[in-house]
Design a protein around this motif. Structure first.
Motif, PDB file in Angstrom:
ATOM      1  N   MET A   1     -12.987 -18.460   5.322  1.00 28.33           N
ATOM      2  CA  MET A   1     -12.392 -17.254   5.853  1.00 28.33           C
ATOM      3  C   MET A   1     -12.109 -16.293   4.695  1.00 28.33           C
ATOM      4  SD  MET A   1      -9.067 -16.974   8.265  1.00 28.33           S
ATOM      5  CE  MET A   1      -7.776 -16.093   7.449  1.00 28.33           C
ATOM      6  N   PRO A   2     -12.589 -15.083   4.767  1.00 30.83           N
ATOM      7  CA  PRO A   2     -12.353 -14.117   3.684  1.00 30.83           C
ATOM      8  C   PRO A   2     -10.942 -13.538   3.754  1.00 30.83           C
ATOM      9  CG  PRO A   2     -13.640 -13.115   5.418  1.00 30.83           C
ATOM     10  CD  PRO A   2     -13.465 -14.554   5.795  1.00 30.83           C
ATOM     11  N   ALA A   3     -10.486 -13.002   2.646  1.00 32.72           N
ATOM     12  CA  ALA A   3      -9.184 -12.342   2.590  1.00 32.72           C
ATOM     13  C   ALA A   3      -9.239 -11.045   3.393  1.00 32.72           C
ATOM     14  CB  ALA A   3      -8.826 -12.050   1.139  1.00 32.72           C
ATOM     15  N   TYR A   4      -8.084 -10.580   3.811  1.00 34.34           N
ATOM     16  CA  TYR A   4      -8.004  -9.328   4.551  1.00 34.34           C
ATOM     17  C   TYR A   4      -7.953  -8.159   3.578  1.00 34.34           C
ATOM     18  CZ  TYR A   4      -7.087 -12.122   8.672  1.00 34.34           C
ATOM     19  OH  TYR A   4      -7.205 -13.020   9.693  1.00 34.34           O
ATOM     20  N   HIS A   5      -8.735  -7.136   3.873  1.00 38.08           N
ATOM     21  CA  HIS A   5      -8.791  -5.949   3.030  1.00 38.08           C
ATOM     22  C   HIS A   5      -8.119  -4.781   3.744  1.00 38.08           C
ATOM     23  CE1 HIS A   5     -11.445  -7.746   0.069  1.00 38.08           C
ATOM     24  NE2 HIS A   5     -12.006  -8.378   1.085  1.00 38.08           N
ATOM     25  N   SER A   6      -7.762  -3.788   2.973  1.00 39.17           N
ATOM     26  CA  SER A   6      -7.075  -2.625   3.510  1.00 39.17           C
ATOM     27  C   SER A   6      -8.019  -1.746   4.318  1.00 39.17           C
ATOM     28  CB  SER A   6      -6.467  -1.801   2.380  1.00 39.17           C
ATOM     29  OG  SER A   6      -5.844  -0.654   2.899  1.00 39.17           O
ATOM     30  N   LYS A   7      -7.525  -1.284   5.434  1.00 34.83           N
ATOM     31  CA  LYS A   7      -8.320  -0.349   6.243  1.00 34.83           C
ATOM     32  C   LYS A   7      -8.306   1.047   5.615  1.00 34.83           C
ATOM     33  CE  LYS A   7      -4.755   1.278   9.410  1.00 34.83           C
ATOM     34  NZ  LYS A   7      -4.322   1.395  10.770  1.00 34.83           N
ATOM     35  N   PHE A   8      -7.431   1.256   4.639  1.00 30.90           N
ATOM     36  CA  PHE A   8      -7.325   2.551   3.975  1.00 30.90           C
ATOM     37  C   PHE A   8      -8.369   2.724   2.867  1.00 30.90           C
ATOM     38  CE2 PHE A   8      -3.053   1.662   5.630  1.00 30.90           C
ATOM     39  CZ  PHE A   8      -2.914   2.755   6.470  1.00 30.90           C
ATOM     40  N   ASN A   9      -9.190   1.709   2.626  1.00 29.61           N
ATOM     41  CA  ASN A   9     -10.268   1.828   1.640  1.00 29.61           C
ATOM     42  C   ASN A   9     -11.270   2.903   2.032  1.00 29.61           C
ATOM     43  OD1 ASN A   9      -9.575  -0.075  -0.326  1.00 29.61           O
ATOM     44  ND2 ASN A   9     -10.396  -1.750   0.891  1.00 29.61           N
ATOM     45  N   ASP A  10     -11.420   3.124   3.335  1.00 31.45           N
ATOM     46  CA  ASP A  10     -12.395   4.095   3.836  1.00 31.45           C
ATOM     47  C   ASP A  10     -11.916   5.534   3.714  1.00 31.45           C
ATOM     48  OD1 ASP A  10     -13.916   1.888   4.547  1.00 31.45           O
ATOM     49  OD2 ASP A  10     -13.091   1.832   6.575  1.00 31.45           O
ATOM     50  N   GLU A  11     -10.619   5.728   3.522  1.00 32.83           N
ATOM     51  CA  GLU A  11     -10.067   7.079   3.469  1.00 32.83           C
ATOM     52  C   GLU A  11     -10.229   7.677   2.083  1.00 32.83           C
ATOM     53  OE1 GLU A  11      -6.094   7.337   4.943  1.00 32.83           O
ATOM     54  OE2 GLU A  11      -6.568   6.175   6.734  1.00 32.83           O
ATOM     55  N   GLU A  12     -10.616   8.924   2.049  1.00 36.55           N
ATOM     56  CA  GLU A  12     -10.704   9.667   0.799  1.00 36.55           C
ATOM     57  C   GLU A  12      -9.325  10.237   0.501  1.00 36.55           C
ATOM     58  OE1 GLU A  12     -13.327  10.122  -1.305  1.00 36.55           O
ATOM     59  OE2 GLU A  12     -14.398   8.683  -0.050  1.00 36.55           O
ATOM     60  N   GLY A  13      -8.968  10.236  -0.743  1.00 39.02           N
ATOM     61  CA  GLY A  13      -7.676  10.791  -1.104  1.00 39.02           C
ATOM     62  C   GLY A  13      -7.426  10.674  -2.586  1.00 39.02           C
ATOM     63  N   PRO A  14      -6.269  11.140  -3.017  1.00 38.09           N
ATOM     64  CA  PRO A  14      -5.955  11.108  -4.444  1.00 38.09           C
ATOM     65  C   PRO A  14      -5.831   9.671  -4.965  1.00 38.09           C
ATOM     66  CG  PRO A  14      -4.083  11.912  -3.179  1.00 38.09           C
ATOM     67  CD  PRO A  14      -5.207  11.728  -2.220  1.00 38.09           C
ATOM     68  N   VAL A  15      -6.078   9.523  -6.260  1.00 40.70           N
ATOM     69  CA  VAL A  15      -6.026   8.225  -6.929  1.00 40.70           C
ATOM     70  C   VAL A  15      -5.250   8.403  -8.224  1.00 40.70           C
ATOM     71  CG1 VAL A  15      -7.447   6.449  -8.025  1.00 40.70           C
ATOM     72  CG2 VAL A  15      -8.247   7.540  -5.941  1.00 40.70           C
ATOM     73  N   ILE A  16      -4.406   7.416  -8.546  1.00 40.73           N
ATOM     74  CA  ILE A  16      -3.692   7.397  -9.829  1.00 40.73           C
ATOM     75  C   ILE A  16      -4.215   6.186 -10.579  1.00 40.73           C
ATOM     76  CG2 ILE A  16      -1.471   7.323 -10.980  1.00 40.73           C
ATOM     77  CD1 ILE A  16      -0.183   8.094  -8.324  1.00 40.73           C
ATOM     78  N   GLY A  17      -4.788   6.390 -11.751  1.00 38.51           N
ATOM     79  CA  GLY A  17      -5.478   5.282 -12.429  1.00 38.51           C
ATOM     80  C   GLY A  17      -6.667   4.940 -11.545  1.00 38.51           C
ATOM     81  N   ASN A  18      -6.645   3.775 -10.958  1.00 38.74           N
ATOM     82  CA  ASN A  18      -7.620   3.454  -9.910  1.00 38.74           C
ATOM     83  C   ASN A  18      -6.929   2.834  -8.700  1.00 38.74           C
ATOM     84  OD1 ASN A  18      -7.108   0.991 -11.083  1.00 38.74           O
ATOM     85  ND2 ASN A  18      -9.229   0.415 -11.374  1.00 38.74           N
ATOM     86  N   ILE A  19      -5.683   3.266  -8.469  1.00 38.00           N
ATOM     87  CA  ILE A  19      -4.892   2.848  -7.313  1.00 38.00           C
ATOM     88  C   ILE A  19      -4.799   4.023  -6.351  1.00 38.00           C
ATOM     89  CG2 ILE A  19      -2.606   2.116  -6.526  1.00 38.00           C
ATOM     90  CD1 ILE A  19      -2.194   0.752  -9.194  1.00 38.00           C
ATOM     91  N   ALA A  20      -5.006   3.744  -5.071  1.00 33.65           N
ATOM     92  CA  ALA A  20      -4.918   4.799  -4.054  1.00 33.65           C
ATOM     93  C   ALA A  20      -3.499   5.354  -3.980  1.00 33.65           C
ATOM     94  CB  ALA A  20      -5.327   4.239  -2.698  1.00 33.65           C
ATOM     95  N   PHE A  21      -3.394   6.653  -3.867  1.00 26.13           N
ATOM     96  CA  PHE A  21      -2.117   7.357  -3.707  1.00 26.13           C
ATOM     97  C   PHE A  21      -1.997   7.708  -2.230  1.00 26.13           C
ATOM     98  CE2 PHE A  21       0.503  11.268  -4.066  1.00 26.13           C
ATOM     99  CZ  PHE A  21       1.590  10.731  -4.735  1.00 26.13           C
ATOM    100  N   LEU A  22      -1.523   6.734  -1.440  1.00 24.43           N
ATOM    101  CA  LEU A  22      -1.513   6.857   0.020  1.00 24.43           C
ATOM    102  C   LEU A  22      -0.182   7.388   0.538  1.00 24.43           C
ATOM    103  CD1 LEU A  22      -3.199   3.424   0.804  1.00 24.43           C
ATOM    104  CD2 LEU A  22      -4.254   5.675   0.933  1.00 24.43           C
ATOM    105  N   PRO A  23      -0.209   8.087   1.668  1.00 28.51           N
ATOM    106  CA  PRO A  23       1.042   8.535   2.282  1.00 28.51           C
ATOM    107  C   PRO A  23       1.814   7.341   2.841  1.00 28.51           C
ATOM    108  CG  PRO A  23      -0.851   9.227   3.600  1.00 28.51           C
ATOM    109  CD  PRO A  23      -1.382   8.550   2.384  1.00 28.51           C
ATOM    110  N   LEU A  24       3.138   7.488   2.884  1.00 30.98           N
ATOM    111  CA  LEU A  24       4.007   6.424   3.386  1.00 30.98           C
ATOM    112  C   LEU A  24       4.868   6.931   4.521  1.00 30.98           C
ATOM    113  CD1 LEU A  24       5.339   5.014  -0.021  1.00 30.98           C
ATOM    114  CD2 LEU A  24       3.465   4.111   1.362  1.00 30.98           C
TER     115      LEU A  24
END
Length: 178
Positions: A1-24
């Motif tokens: 069974m594979p690990a669960y990945h974020s559904k937010f990987n598909d969204e384009e948006g700002p990045v800090i370093g190489n971490i997504a800068f997602l709204p909360l």
């Protein structure tokens, strides 16, 4: 069974370093944009935590996965701290102090996964620190609600994960106690 990945990987948006800068979805003060979406990265972390914590390897499929990994590692530290909290009120205070305590950023000596995270450059350093602090505060608040619910004692169905280490890593440096 594979690990669960974020559904937010598909969204384009700002990045800090190489971490997504997602709204909360939060009331915590910080740089993250606010969202009214039904689910944010914090919800996703809590939802996938119990399944993902068993994995020793995790294939990164996007910038949101890096944030998911960081928050999963932080959630493990939270559970260790919550297990020792005598009441829900004290747990809330403990989560706040853990969230604002000094922590290592990618590229710094104490960071456990420097190989897969890019070091923030210039003004990104402070923006990443404040964003991750905001995420840590929000995750801590929601963890208290999940782990304690309406009770004044932590749920054994959450605290049983205190000995698990996601990817055999921890955000807490060796020798330092949570």
């Amino acid at each position: 069974m594979p690990a669960y990945h974020s559904k937010f990987n598909d969204e384009e948006g700002p990045v800090i370093g190489n971490i997504a800068f997602l709204p909360l979805r939060t009331n915590v003060k910080g740089p993250a944009p606010r969202t009214d979406a039904e689910e944010d990265i914090i919800d996703e972390t809590l939802y996938y935590f119990k399944a993902n914590v068993f994995f020793k390897n995790y294939e990164i499929k996007g910038t949101a996965d890096r944030l998911l990994i960081y928050l999963t590692l932080y959630a493990t530290d939270c559970i260790v701290k919550l297990q020792k909290s005598p009441s829900k009120n004290q747990a809330t205070k403990d989560m706040y102090s853990l969230a604002i305590s000094r922590f290592s950023l990618p590229g710094e000596a104490g960071f456990p996964l420097n190989a897969v995270y890019a070091r923030p450059q210039g003004t990104e350093v402070e923006k990443m620190r404040s964003y991750l602090t905001q995420c840590r505060q929000e995750l801590g608040q929601r963890m208290v609600e999940k782990v304690f619910g309406n009770s004044d004692t932590p749920s054994k169905w959450w605290t049983c994960f205190s000995r698990r280490k996601f990817m055999d890593k921890t955000l807490t440096p060796l020798g330092q106690h949570i």
